[in-house]
Scaffold this motif. Structure first.
Motif, mmCIF file in Angstrom:
data_model
loop_
_atom_site.group_PDB
_atom_site.id
_atom_site.type_symbol
_atom_site.label_atom_id
_atom_site.label_comp_id
_atom_site.label_asym_id
_atom_site.label_seq_id
_atom_site.Cartn_x
_atom_site.Cartn_y
_atom_site.Cartn_z
ATOM 1 N N SER A 1 -13.062 8.907 3.576
ATOM 2 C CA SER A 1 -12.578 10.287 3.599
ATOM 3 C C SER A 1 -13.417 10.993 4.655
ATOM 4 N N LYS B 1 -8.754 -2.782 0.402
ATOM 5 C CA LYS B 1 -9.842 -1.950 -0.127
ATOM 6 C C LYS B 1 -11.080 -2.812 -0.386
ATOM 7 N N GLY C 1 -5.219 7.927 -2.419
ATOM 8 C CA GLY C 1 -5.789 7.357 -1.192
ATOM 9 C C GLY C 1 -4.668 6.862 -0.311
ATOM 10 N N THR D 1 -8.897 9.120 -6.270
ATOM 11 C CA THR D 1 -9.000 7.678 -6.522
ATOM 12 C C THR D 1 -8.624 7.360 -7.970
ATOM 13 N N SER D 2 -9.077 8.188 -8.907
ATOM 14 C CA SER D 2 -8.832 7.910 -10.333
ATOM 15 C C SER D 2 -7.343 7.954 -10.673
ATOM 16 N N ASP E 1 -2.202 0.609 -8.942
ATOM 17 C CA ASP E 1 -3.301 0.204 -8.060
ATOM 18 C C ASP E 1 -4.168 -0.809 -8.794
ATOM 19 N N GLU F 1 -11.073 13.429 -2.160
ATOM 20 C CA GLU F 1 -11.980 12.452 -2.773
ATOM 21 C C GLU F 1 -11.651 11.028 -2.309
ATOM 22 N N ALA F 2 -10.354 10.686 -2.303
ATOM 23 C CA ALA F 2 -9.943 9.329 -1.900
ATOM 24 C C ALA F 2 -9.925 9.216 -0.369
ATOM 25 N N GLU F 3 -9.757 7.991 0.137
ATOM 26 C CA GLU F 3 -9.770 7.804 1.594
ATOM 27 C C GLU F 3 -8.597 8.543 2.255
#
Ligand SMILES: NC(=O)c1ccc[n+]([C@@H]2O[C@H](COP(=O)([O-])OP(=O)(O)OC[C@H]3O[C@@H](n4cnc5c(N)ncnc54)[C@H](O)[C@@H]3O)[C@@H](O)[C@H]2O)c1
Length: 346
Positions: free
Chosen positions: A202, A321, A174, A169-170, A95, A209-211
């Motif tokens: 989200s 994004k 997502g 996300t980390s 990513d 946590e991520a979308e």
């Protein structure tokens, strides 16, 4: 051929199984010792280690398959590219555009065969649609509508999904980047993308946590416009595609295993032409993909999805994004990485 699989989780074991079925000599690696031993026992594999660098002491490898958590794909692929060893990486390759620049350069400079696992390109429906569009059956393509939804907690039912890579996300998760193959097959069918815009967040009860959803608009270089929807919070799984051209339209519904074509010239009472296909087990596509990769390694020819091509899909994901952060349409070729992509494609 001598092939190592790095990461023996859900995807890794599928690849091990297919490689053994295809008659290859397999070694394996996983940082989780219990999993490594379990998988070695299950598949009767003797060559195993906990650190991917040790694989080279076990065998003179023809290729590696990287099926670890997303965060390690680029680093591990790059290690083998620098040693001149062909690699197949699971998706998403990364990513981060910065990591991809490094990997692409190492791959090209060392003349290494690479492939990123875009399994939908091997799907009979996607191949049929690409062929129909290429043959001009619906004339100039004007618009595309792509709809997809899955239920993330169903992916690994025995594990806490909120802590998985796809939810964080980390860890490169997502829905946009995790489902990058959905964007990739639009590129496969319609060509390269110029501008993008998306909204994502989200928002649902799965509470990750991520979308967990996104809605995007894509403008292709050839003037096609697409709307794309994808989420992680619905059952049953849905994948649908509608393409409208000057001479007709094409529909596909994953659940009905049929591609349909309607010709504008047939008038309002015309009939849909149907192209049913057999696909009883989606996993057989991963085997086809692996066969393709290894035949390219053997013949030293470019794969259907070399890393420099896949970079273009990742750039689209990153631009989508970015567009919501900046609240504006993003020009894909203006993404910082574009010079290197041109270099890679030259
Ligand atoms: N191609 C597809 O359609 C598809 C489908 C699902 C998942 N994926 C991708 O496949 C990858 C793996 O997914 P999964 O569901 O198998 O995950 P998983 O969690 O089941 O397995 C990952 C394995 O990698 C191991 N691992 C992590 N870091 C490692 C390292 N540095 N060295 C060696 N082993 C390491 C872990 O211990 C684990 O056993 C993900 O990146 C995912 O995005 C692709």
């Amino acid at each position: 051929m001598k092939v190592a699989v790095i990461g023996c989780g859900s995807m890794g074991t599928k690849h091990i199984n297919h490689l053994l079925e295809l008659g290859h000599d397999v070694s394996i690696c996983d940082i989780n010792a219990n999993r490594l031993n379990e998988v070695a026992k299950k598949f009767k594999i003797e060559k195993k280690c906990g650190n991917f660098k040790e694989l080279l002491d076990l065998d003179s490898l023809d290729a590696v398959v990287v099926a670890t958590d997303t965060a390690f794909h680029t680093k591990i692929s790059c290690y083998f590219a620098q040693k001149g060893i062909a690699y197949y990486s699971e998706i998403p390759i990364s990513d981060s555009l910065a990591d991809l620049r490094f990997l692409t350069t190492a791959t090209i400079e060392n003349n290494v065969i690479s492939m990123v696992g875009m399994v939908w390109r091997f799907h009979p429906a996607i191949q049929k649609i690409k062929q129909l569009v290429q043959d001009g059956i619906i004339g100039k393509v004007n618009t595309v509508s792509s709809y997809g939804g899955e239920y993330l907690p169903d992916w690994h039912p025995n594990e806490p999904y909120k802590r998985e890579y796809s939810a964080l996300t980390s860890k490169g998760g997502g829905v946009i980047v995790t489902n990058i193959s959905g964007l990739d097959y639009l590129r496969f069918i319609c060509g390269d993308i110029e501008n993008v815009f998306a909204v994502y967040d989200s928002i649902s009860h799965i509470d990750i946590e991520a979308e967990d959803f996104f809605m995007g608009i894509l403008q292709f270089k050839n003037g096609v416009f697409a709307q794309v929807y994808s989420d992680f919070f619905q059952r049953p799984v849905e994948h649908r595609l509608e393409i409208v051209g000057d001479k007709g339209k094409i529909h596909w519904d994953h659940n009905h295993k049929i591609v349909r074509h309607f010709s504008l010239a047939d008038g309002v009472s015309g009939n849909w032409k149907e192209y049913p296909y057999e696909l009883n087990n989606f996993h057989t596509l991963y085997k086809e993909e692996m066969k393709h990769f290894l035949s390219c390694v053997q013949e030293k020819k470019e794969t259907m999805v070399p890393v420099h091509d896949n970079v273009l899909s990742v750039i689209v994901g990153v631009a989508l994004k970015q567009s919501f952060i900046e609240r504006k349409m993003i020009n894909v070729s203006s993404m910082k990485w574009s010079n290197t992509v041109e270099f890679a494609l030259a």
